[in-house]
Design a protein around this motif. Structure first.
Motif, PDB file in Angstrom:
ATOM      1  N   GLY A  96      20.240  23.487  12.108  1.00 25.90           N
ATOM      2  CA  GLY A  96      21.059  24.141  11.097  1.00 25.90           C
ATOM      3  C   GLY A  96      20.287  24.572   9.868  1.00 25.90           C
ATOM      4  O   GLY A  96      20.855  25.161   8.951  1.00 25.90           O
ATOM      5  N   GLU A  97      18.979  24.282   9.830  1.00 28.12           N
ATOM      6  CA  GLU A  97      18.168  24.697   8.684  1.00 28.12           C
ATOM      7  C   GLU A  97      17.959  26.197   8.705  1.00 28.12           C
ATOM      8  O   GLU A  97      17.689  26.786   9.744  1.00 28.12           O
ATOM      9  CB  GLU A  97      16.797  24.000   8.718  1.00 28.12           C
ATOM     10  CG  GLU A  97      16.806  22.656   8.062  1.00 28.12           C
ATOM     11  CD  GLU A  97      15.400  22.096   7.911  1.00 28.12           C
ATOM     12  OE1 GLU A  97      14.469  22.861   7.573  1.00 28.12           O
ATOM     13  OE2 GLU A  97      15.250  20.894   8.129  1.00 28.12           O
ATOM     14  N   GLU A  98      18.072  26.794   7.514  1.00 25.35           N
ATOM     15  CA  GLU A  98      17.872  28.231   7.414  1.00 25.35           C
ATOM     16  C   GLU A  98      16.390  28.557   7.548  1.00 25.35           C
ATOM     17  O   GLU A  98      15.542  27.830   7.051  1.00 25.35           O
ATOM     18  CB  GLU A  98      18.394  28.729   6.061  1.00 25.35           C
ATOM     19  CG  GLU A  98      18.380  30.231   5.947  1.00 25.35           C
ATOM     20  CD  GLU A  98      19.021  30.721   4.674  1.00 25.35           C
ATOM     21  OE1 GLU A  98      20.064  31.364   4.772  1.00 25.35           O
ATOM     22  OE2 GLU A  98      18.480  30.439   3.599  1.00 25.35           O
ATOM     23  N   GLU A  99      16.110  29.635   8.259  1.00 28.29           N
ATOM     24  CA  GLU A  99      14.736  30.112   8.394  1.00 28.29           C
ATOM     25  C   GLU A  99      14.754  31.628   8.448  1.00 28.29           C
ATOM     26  O   GLU A  99      15.801  32.248   8.602  1.00 28.29           O
ATOM     27  CB  GLU A  99      14.056  29.522   9.632  1.00 28.29           C
ATOM     28  CG  GLU A  99      14.669  29.954  10.943  1.00 28.29           C
ATOM     29  CD  GLU A  99      13.926  29.384  12.151  1.00 28.29           C
ATOM     30  OE1 GLU A  99      12.720  29.639  12.291  1.00 28.29           O
ATOM     31  OE2 GLU A  99      14.576  28.694  12.954  1.00 28.29           O
ATOM     32  N   ALA A 100      13.581  32.222   8.303  1.00 29.44           N
ATOM     33  CA  ALA A 100      13.454  33.676   8.359  1.00 29.44           C
ATOM     34  C   ALA A 100      12.586  34.052   9.545  1.00 29.44           C
ATOM     35  O   ALA A 100      11.561  33.422   9.791  1.00 29.44           O
ATOM     36  CB  ALA A 100      12.826  34.192   7.077  1.00 29.44           C
ATOM     37  N   LEU A 101      13.029  35.068  10.279  1.00 34.55           N
ATOM     38  CA  LEU A 101      12.250  35.596  11.393  1.00 34.55           C
ATOM     39  C   LEU A 101      12.053  37.095  11.183  1.00 34.55           C
ATOM     40  O   LEU A 101      12.974  37.781  10.720  1.00 34.55           O
ATOM     41  CB  LEU A 101      12.985  35.390  12.724  1.00 34.55           C
ATOM     42  CG  LEU A 101      13.191  33.972  13.224  1.00 34.55           C
ATOM     43  CD1 LEU A 101      13.992  33.992  14.519  1.00 34.55           C
ATOM     44  CD2 LEU A 101      11.852  33.279  13.435  1.00 34.55           C
ATOM     45  N   PRO A 102      10.877  37.618  11.539  1.00 35.22           N
ATOM     46  CA  PRO A 102      10.722  39.075  11.504  1.00 35.22           C
ATOM     47  C   PRO A 102      11.720  39.691  12.487  1.00 35.22           C
ATOM     48  O   PRO A 102      11.947  39.136  13.564  1.00 35.22           O
ATOM     49  CB  PRO A 102       9.287  39.309  11.984  1.00 35.22           C
ATOM     50  CG  PRO A 102       8.610  37.980  11.934  1.00 35.22           C
ATOM     51  CD  PRO A 102       9.679  36.941  12.006  1.00 35.22           C
ATOM     52  N   ILE A 103      12.318  40.815  12.116  1.00 30.74           N
ATOM     53  CA  ILE A 103      13.339  41.419  12.975  1.00 30.74           C
ATOM     54  C   ILE A 103      12.788  41.823  14.333  1.00 30.74           C
ATOM     55  O   ILE A 103      13.538  41.959  15.292  1.00 30.74           O
ATOM     56  CB  ILE A 103      14.050  42.611  12.298  1.00 30.74           C
ATOM     57  CG1 ILE A 103      13.051  43.694  11.873  1.00 30.74           C
ATOM     58  CG2 ILE A 103      14.892  42.139  11.119  1.00 30.74           C
ATOM     59  CD1 ILE A 103      13.682  44.939  11.276  1.00 30.74           C
ATOM     60  N   SER A 104      11.474  41.956  14.450  1.00 25.91           N
ATOM     61  CA  SER A 104      10.866  42.330  15.743  1.00 25.91           C
ATOM     62  C   SER A 104      11.010  41.198  16.773  1.00 25.91           C
ATOM     63  O   SER A 104      10.832  41.433  17.970  1.00 25.91           O
ATOM     64  CB  SER A 104       9.398  42.666  15.563  1.00 25.91           C
ATOM     65  OG  SER A 104       8.686  41.566  15.003  1.00 25.91           O
ATOM     66  N   LEU A 105      11.327  39.991  16.327  1.00 26.93           N
ATOM     67  CA  LEU A 105      11.506  38.872  17.256  1.00 26.93           C
ATOM     68  C   LEU A 105      12.944  38.732  17.733  1.00 26.93           C
ATOM     69  O   LEU A 105      13.248  37.851  18.517  1.00 26.93           O
ATOM     70  CB  LEU A 105      11.053  37.561  16.595  1.00 26.93           C
ATOM     71  CG  LEU A 105       9.572  37.424  16.304  1.00 26.93           C
ATOM     72  CD1 LEU A 105       9.267  36.048  15.717  1.00 26.93           C
ATOM     73  CD2 LEU A 105       8.733  37.645  17.562  1.00 26.93           C
TER      74      LEU A 105
END
Length: 112
Positions: A96-105
């Motif tokens: 449930g932890e927020e994280e950021a991913l590049p949209i290409s993934l």
């Protein structure tokens, strides 16, 4: 003006420059993989994902939508919001932890 050896940011590159950068990084990743340099390979893979993100339109990704994580079958990511070429949210099977991913993934899950 960029000095010799100073790298342009992906956000400053043209589409053609991004494609050239991805090709160069892919070749470096291939060599690192052949030489068994796992950490170096992982770094190049992350750089490739970042460069590819700048070739995509963030408007194609919607908050509230669920996407499959590229290269991680069965892992899904729910987007809360977008900031630049990063989607912020959380993994459905995660903690449930927020994280950021590049949209290409992110890719639309295939509906069976």
């Amino acid at each position: 003006m960029k000095t010799l050896g100073e790298q342009k940011r992906y956000s400053e590159m043209t589409e053609q420059e991004l494609h050239q950068e991805i090709a160069a990084l892919t070749e470096k990743a291939r060599k690192a993989e052949q030489m068994g340099m796992v950490n170096e390979y992982a770094v190049y893979e992350r750089k490739i994902a970042m460069a590819k993100a700048y070739l995509l339109d963030p408007n194609d990704f919607q908050p509230g939508e669920i996407y499959e994580i590229e290269g991680d079958p069965g892992e899904y990511f729910k987007v809360r919001y977008l900031k630049g070429v990063f989607a912020w949210g959380y993994r459905l099977k995660g903690n449930g932890e927020e994280e950021a991913l590049p949209i290409s993934l992110l890719k639309k899950p295939k509906l069976s």
